[in-house]
Design a protein around this motif. Structure first.
Motif, short mmCIF file in Angstrom:
data_model
loop_
_atom_site.label_atom_id
_atom_site.label_comp_id
_atom_site.label_asym_id
_atom_site.label_seq_id
_atom_site.Cartn_x
_atom_site.Cartn_y
_atom_site.Cartn_z
N TYR A 165 -13.92 2.40 8.36
CA TYR A 165 -13.84 1.18 9.17
C TYR A 165 -13.56 1.45 10.65
O TYR A 165 -14.23 0.87 11.51
N PHE B 164 0.83 -1.20 0.00
CA PHE B 164 0.00 0.00 0.00
C PHE B 164 0.87 1.26 0.00
O PHE B 164 0.56 2.23 -0.70
N ILE C 25 -11.09 2.53 4.24
CA ILE C 25 -10.09 2.62 5.31
C ILE C 25 -10.48 3.68 6.33
O ILE C 25 -10.27 3.52 7.54
N THR D 52 -9.61 3.01 -2.55
CA THR D 52 -9.37 2.27 -1.31
C THR D 52 -9.61 3.12 -0.07
O THR D 52 -10.08 2.61 0.96
N LEU D 53 -9.33 4.40 -0.16
CA LEU D 53 -9.31 5.26 1.02
C LEU D 53 -10.64 5.36 1.77
O LEU D 53 -10.63 5.34 3.01
#
Length: 293
Positions: free
Chosen positions: A275, A31, A272, A268-269
């Motif tokens: 969560y 990542f 993230i 993706t952010l």
């Protein structure tokens, strides 16, 4: 009385910490590499100079991604199917899991067996496509939300959760004159926040990563979710850039890897970020203080 940890326990605990740290690092490094490339110049990426830190820092890749209307449209599609699809999942799963969790409802074992069968045997792709076509769901966002409205695995998790709710709570609600829907809304759902949050994350991540269903059932580029758009960018050998756009004049001969990496980070952010706010519900007890013996 607290005992002092033995030498063997300290060695074992130290080994666990080291192993988990290395495992976490192995998951984090790819990542970081993608993040570094997204902020690096095309020359640095082409020459393989980027590892875990940006080289010749630039934000031009993100400027290009944010200026692409097609990417924003795909982002909006993904947000829509994630929010609406997750609500459909939770409502449908709870509506099926609650009745089969209560012993007073007849036929619940038959339904459980039918759901269990779907975990063992899945329909092939071609019959699924024919079904979607006959239901007129192809080339619509419903094809990405309705077929997977109830996950068998999540159904059993929610059913097990509902089975732990004491029958005294349900009986007291019925004695007070609550209808089934009102009892579910006022009693069952408030106690079910932990499982709803947990399964909501599972469903949301699944919708956010929707790829195969969109690839099979959606042919209109305007309805492509972000993952399909990302795949198009990754497999594309060239990324078209408007030569009249002065802010991208330096990208005319660039390698498209930076733009691809920036798109991956943007895709993706959001998960993230969201969560950690729901993680606490994973370990929160559901029945603390609800019933006194």
């Amino acid at each position: 009385m607290n005992r002092k940890p033995t030498a063997g326990w300290q060695v074992f605990n130290g080994f666990n910490i080291l192993f988990l740290s290395l495992l976490s690092l192995a998951m984090l490094l790819p990542f970081l590499n993608v993040l570094a490339q997204s902020f690096s110049s095309s020359e640095s990426i082409v020459n393989g100079k980027v590892l875990f830190w940006p080289v010749q820092f630039t934000s031009i890749n993100y400027q290009y991604v944010f200026s692409d209307a097609a990417i924003w449209r795909s982002f909006g599609v993904t947000v829509y199917i994630t929010v609406v699809g997750t609500l459909i999942n939770l409502i449908a799963t709870a509506s099926l899991a609650y009745p089969v969790s209560r012993p007073e409802y007849a036929g619940r074992n038959v339904i459980v067996i039918m759901v269990l069968i779907t975990m063992v045997f899945t329909a092939p792709l071609i019959p699924n496509f024919i079904l979607m076509k006959n239901l007129h769901l192809t080339n619509s966002l419903w094809a990405l939300m309705i077929p997977g409205a109830i996950s068998a695995f999540n159904f059993f998790i929610m059913r097990s959760f509902f089975m732990q709710i004491p029958s005294e709570l349900i009986d007291s609600g019925r004695i007070d004159g609550c209808s089934e829907l009102r009892m579910i809304w006022n009693i069952v759902l408030p106690l079910s926040k932990p499982v709803m949050a947990s399964l909501g994350i599972f469903y949301a991540v699944s919708h956010w990563n929707t790829f195969q269903a969109a690839l099979y059932y959606v042919n209109k580029p305007a309805l492509w979710p972000l993952q399909v758009k990302l795949r198009q960018l990754i497999v594309s050998e060239d990324i078209s850039i408007d030569p009249n756009a002065s802010q991208f004049s330096g990208l005319a001969h660039m390698d498209p890897e930076g733009i691809k990496m920036a798109t991956i980070i943007i895709a993706t952010l959001p998960i993230i970020i969201i969560y950690p706010f729901l993680q606490r519900h994973f370990v929160k007890g559901m029945m603390v203080g609800s019933v006194k013996s």
